[in-house]
Design a protein around this motif. Sequence first.
Motif, PDB file in Angstrom:
ATOM      1  N   VAL A   2      -4.606   6.225   1.983  1.00 34.93           N
ATOM      2  CA  VAL A   2      -3.869   4.978   1.808  1.00 34.93           C
ATOM      3  C   VAL A   2      -4.487   4.270   0.619  1.00 34.93           C
ATOM      4  O   VAL A   2      -5.697   4.005   0.606  1.00 34.93           O
ATOM      5  CB  VAL A   2      -3.948   4.080   3.059  1.00 34.93           C
ATOM      6  CG1 VAL A   2      -3.269   2.730   2.789  1.00 34.93           C
ATOM      7  CG2 VAL A   2      -3.299   4.752   4.253  1.00 34.93           C
ATOM      8  N   VAL A   3      -3.682   4.003  -0.412  1.00 33.22           N
ATOM      9  CA  VAL A   3      -4.181   3.327  -1.611  1.00 33.22           C
ATOM     10  C   VAL A   3      -3.410   2.038  -1.818  1.00 33.22           C
ATOM     11  O   VAL A   3      -2.279   1.872  -1.342  1.00 33.22           O
ATOM     12  CB  VAL A   3      -4.057   4.218  -2.877  1.00 33.22           C
ATOM     13  CG1 VAL A   3      -4.781   5.532  -2.669  1.00 33.22           C
ATOM     14  CG2 VAL A   3      -2.602   4.457  -3.247  1.00 33.22           C
TER      15      VAL A   3
ATOM     16  N   PHE B  75       0.837  -1.184   0.000  1.00 36.41           N
ATOM     17  CA  PHE B  75       0.000   0.000   0.000  1.00 36.41           C
ATOM     18  C   PHE B  75       0.881   1.247   0.000  1.00 36.41           C
ATOM     19  O   PHE B  75       2.054   1.203   0.373  1.00 36.41           O
ATOM     20  CB  PHE B  75      -0.936   0.017   1.213  1.00 36.41           C
ATOM     21  CG  PHE B  75      -1.907  -1.132   1.248  1.00 36.41           C
ATOM     22  CD1 PHE B  75      -3.187  -0.988   0.752  1.00 36.41           C
ATOM     23  CD2 PHE B  75      -1.532  -2.366   1.770  1.00 36.41           C
ATOM     24  CE1 PHE B  75      -4.084  -2.038   0.765  1.00 36.41           C
ATOM     25  CE2 PHE B  75      -2.421  -3.430   1.804  1.00 36.41           C
ATOM     26  CZ  PHE B  75      -3.706  -3.267   1.288  1.00 36.41           C
ATOM     27  N   ILE B  76       0.301   2.367  -0.430  1.00 38.34           N
ATOM     28  CA  ILE B  76       1.013   3.643  -0.483  1.00 38.34           C
ATOM     29  C   ILE B  76       0.237   4.661   0.336  1.00 38.34           C
ATOM     30  O   ILE B  76      -1.004   4.685   0.286  1.00 38.34           O
ATOM     31  CB  ILE B  76       1.172   4.139  -1.929  1.00 38.34           C
ATOM     32  CG1 ILE B  76       1.768   3.050  -2.820  1.00 38.34           C
ATOM     33  CG2 ILE B  76       2.066   5.361  -1.975  1.00 38.34           C
ATOM     34  CD1 ILE B  76       0.784   2.379  -3.730  1.00 38.34           C
ATOM     35  N   ILE B  77       0.946   5.492   1.073  1.00 37.43           N
ATOM     36  CA  ILE B  77       0.311   6.515   1.910  1.00 37.43           C
ATOM     37  C   ILE B  77       0.860   7.884   1.555  1.00 37.43           C
ATOM     38  O   ILE B  77       2.051   8.034   1.255  1.00 37.43           O
ATOM     39  CB  ILE B  77       0.527   6.212   3.410  1.00 37.43           C
ATOM     40  CG1 ILE B  77      -0.273   7.192   4.285  1.00 37.43           C
ATOM     41  CG2 ILE B  77       2.006   6.236   3.778  1.00 37.43           C
ATOM     42  CD1 ILE B  77      -0.306   6.805   5.755  1.00 37.43           C
ATOM     43  N   ASN B  78      -0.004   8.885   1.565  1.00 39.53           N
ATOM     44  CA  ASN B  78       0.417  10.265   1.324  1.00 39.53           C
ATOM     45  C   ASN B  78      -0.721  11.195   1.720  1.00 39.53           C
ATOM     46  O   ASN B  78      -1.815  10.745   2.075  1.00 39.53           O
ATOM     47  CB  ASN B  78       0.803  10.478  -0.136  1.00 39.53           C
ATOM     48  CG  ASN B  78       1.822  11.603  -0.308  1.00 39.53           C
ATOM     49  OD1 ASN B  78       2.108  12.337   0.639  1.00 39.53           O
ATOM     50  ND2 ASN B  78       2.365  11.754  -1.501  1.00 39.53           N
ATOM     51  N   SER B  79      -0.475  12.486   1.638  1.00 41.47           N
ATOM     52  CA  SER B  79      -1.499  13.472   1.989  1.00 41.47           C
ATOM     53  C   SER B  79      -1.526  14.574   0.951  1.00 41.47           C
ATOM     54  O   SER B  79      -0.562  14.773   0.208  1.00 41.47           O
ATOM     55  CB  SER B  79      -1.222  14.069   3.373  1.00 41.47           C
ATOM     56  OG  SER B  79      -0.021  14.820   3.357  1.00 41.47           O
TER      57      SER B  79
ATOM     58  N   ARG C 119       4.995   4.777  -5.886  1.00 46.04           N
ATOM     59  CA  ARG C 119       4.572   6.009  -5.214  1.00 46.04           C
ATOM     60  C   ARG C 119       3.925   6.987  -6.179  1.00 46.04           C
ATOM     61  O   ARG C 119       3.135   7.836  -5.770  1.00 46.04           O
ATOM     62  CB  ARG C 119       5.774   6.667  -4.521  1.00 46.04           C
ATOM     63  CG  ARG C 119       5.532   6.931  -3.039  1.00 46.04           C
ATOM     64  CD  ARG C 119       6.562   7.874  -2.475  1.00 46.04           C
ATOM     65  NE  ARG C 119       6.516   9.173  -3.121  1.00 46.04           N
ATOM     66  CZ  ARG C 119       5.593  10.103  -2.883  1.00 46.04           C
ATOM     67  NH1 ARG C 119       4.616   9.865  -2.026  1.00 46.04           N
ATOM     68  NH2 ARG C 119       5.623  11.262  -3.502  1.00 46.04           N
ATOM     69  N   LYS C 120       4.241   6.862  -7.463  1.00 44.68           N
ATOM     70  CA  LYS C 120       3.617   7.736  -8.456  1.00 44.68           C
ATOM     71  C   LYS C 120       2.120   7.463  -8.579  1.00 44.68           C
ATOM     72  O   LYS C 120       1.364   8.320  -9.039  1.00 44.68           O
ATOM     73  CB  LYS C 120       4.298   7.559  -9.816  1.00 44.68           C
ATOM     74  CG  LYS C 120       5.711   8.133  -9.883  1.00 44.68           C
ATOM     75  CD  LYS C 120       6.303   7.979 -11.269  1.00 44.68           C
ATOM     76  CE  LYS C 120       7.707   8.562 -11.335  1.00 44.68           C
ATOM     77  NZ  LYS C 120       8.304   8.404 -12.685  1.00 44.68           N
TER      78      LYS C 120
ATOM     79  N   ALA D 295       1.837  -6.299   5.934  1.00 42.97           N
ATOM     80  CA  ALA D 295       1.832  -5.556   4.671  1.00 42.97           C
ATOM     81  C   ALA D 295       3.037  -4.629   4.597  1.00 42.97           C
ATOM     82  O   ALA D 295       3.706  -4.349   5.598  1.00 42.97           O
ATOM     83  CB  ALA D 295       0.541  -4.756   4.532  1.00 42.97           C
ATOM     84  N   VAL D 296       3.302  -4.163   3.383  1.00 37.13           N
ATOM     85  CA  VAL D 296       4.337  -3.170   3.134  1.00 37.13           C
ATOM     86  C   VAL D 296       3.656  -1.832   2.861  1.00 37.13           C
ATOM     87  O   VAL D 296       2.708  -1.765   2.067  1.00 37.13           O
ATOM     88  CB  VAL D 296       5.224  -3.575   1.934  1.00 37.13           C
ATOM     89  CG1 VAL D 296       6.206  -2.464   1.583  1.00 37.13           C
ATOM     90  CG2 VAL D 296       5.966  -4.869   2.231  1.00 37.13           C
ATOM     91  N   LEU D 297       4.118  -0.787   3.517  1.00 38.92           N
ATOM     92  CA  LEU D 297       3.541   0.547   3.356  1.00 38.92           C
ATOM     93  C   LEU D 297       4.628   1.479   2.829  1.00 38.92           C
ATOM     94  O   LEU D 297       5.700   1.593   3.429  1.00 38.92           O
ATOM     95  CB  LEU D 297       2.996   1.053   4.690  1.00 38.92           C
ATOM     96  CG  LEU D 297       2.226   2.374   4.672  1.00 38.92           C
ATOM     97  CD1 LEU D 297       0.961   2.245   3.839  1.00 38.92           C
ATOM     98  CD2 LEU D 297       1.876   2.802   6.098  1.00 38.92           C
ATOM     99  N   ILE D 298       4.349   2.141   1.717  1.00 39.41           N
ATOM    100  CA  ILE D 298       5.324   3.009   1.065  1.00 39.41           C
ATOM    101  C   ILE D 298       4.920   4.467   1.283  1.00 39.41           C
ATOM    102  O   ILE D 298       3.778   4.844   1.024  1.00 39.41           O
ATOM    103  CB  ILE D 298       5.412   2.698  -0.440  1.00 39.41           C
ATOM    104  CG1 ILE D 298       5.861   1.250  -0.645  1.00 39.41           C
ATOM    105  CG2 ILE D 298       6.363   3.656  -1.149  1.00 39.41           C
ATOM    106  CD1 ILE D 298       5.808   0.796  -2.085  1.00 39.41           C
ATOM    107  N   GLY D 299       5.844   5.271   1.770  1.00 43.47           N
ATOM    108  CA  GLY D 299       5.582   6.683   2.001  1.00 43.47           C
ATOM    109  C   GLY D 299       6.735   7.542   1.533  1.00 43.47           C
ATOM    110  O   GLY D 299       7.782   7.036   1.124  1.00 43.47           O
TER     111      GLY D 299
END
Length: 302
Positions: free
Chosen positions: A160-161, A111-115, A241-242, A194-198
């Motif tokens: 989170v996507v 999953f990817i996290i950002n704001s 991340r893109k 899980a793996v979380l990418i930020g």
Amino acid sequence: MHNLTTNIARFREILIQAYGADNLYNGNFRRYPNSPKASDIEIVAIAIAAEAMEIESENNHFKVLRCNYSSYYKLLPDRSNFNRRRRKLQPFIDDLSQKISEEMTLNEDTFIINSMPLPICRFARHGRTKIMKEDLEFQPTSGYLPIDKTNYYGFKLHLVVSSKAVVSNFSITQANVHDIRNIEAMTKDFLSNAVLIGDKGYIGKNVQLNLFQEYSVKLITPKRNNQIGPDQWNSKHRKMRKLIETTFSQFCDQFSMKKNFAKSFCGYFSRITSKIAAYTCLQFINSQENKPINHLKNALAF
């Protein structure tokens, strides 16, 4: 021009499919003493269809319904009543997004996290604006955009996507809340193993260690220039991340996420929830029709 009634009917079918006809009361989520002409399912479907079809103004939305679909318009409540019911149905709109997301992210482990910023007015007006201040403990604040090197006034949307850009979770905080302070609340209820990418905003040794020990979530971020130690960041993580940056671009372009017409936070939050539900429903429609799920502009009927 999109066929409005066709698309409302399509979203209505998705709602019935998600909740099950046996769990509804004549299209309503609860029993009413006197059944309304427009059911809860129809109110939610109309709200989501408006966001999906890029209808920014509610006034314009009702004008289209009144002029082109007069028989359908007669079943609707007036605008104020419609908005009141939509705000009350906001938890069900959010729940719809979660149900679809869970179905589309089965067996996902990355999953990817950002704001992203959610300005509610021009920064020059922030000292005299009076909107969204009904809650003394949660009001819009000033935030900073490092990329543009500018300030804004409003809130911040945290997403989170999945690795397919399906929204798995979201939250709204004040603009001055640092990203890393919200990461545990965003992940603890639904992420494990899980793996979380930020990005670099999520760098924090204690946070990374706690996520791994408590929830078995491995947080991977790029290193700062002055950091020492092994670097786990690679081209695969950079490419993934893109995806969330593309998601933010779609929200801003197609769903006008940064345009605000609300005066209360409750109304504002219901609009944001409807936009995210519309985004998820369009992905679901594409997946059912074996289309690329993120080609959202081609999902609806013309």
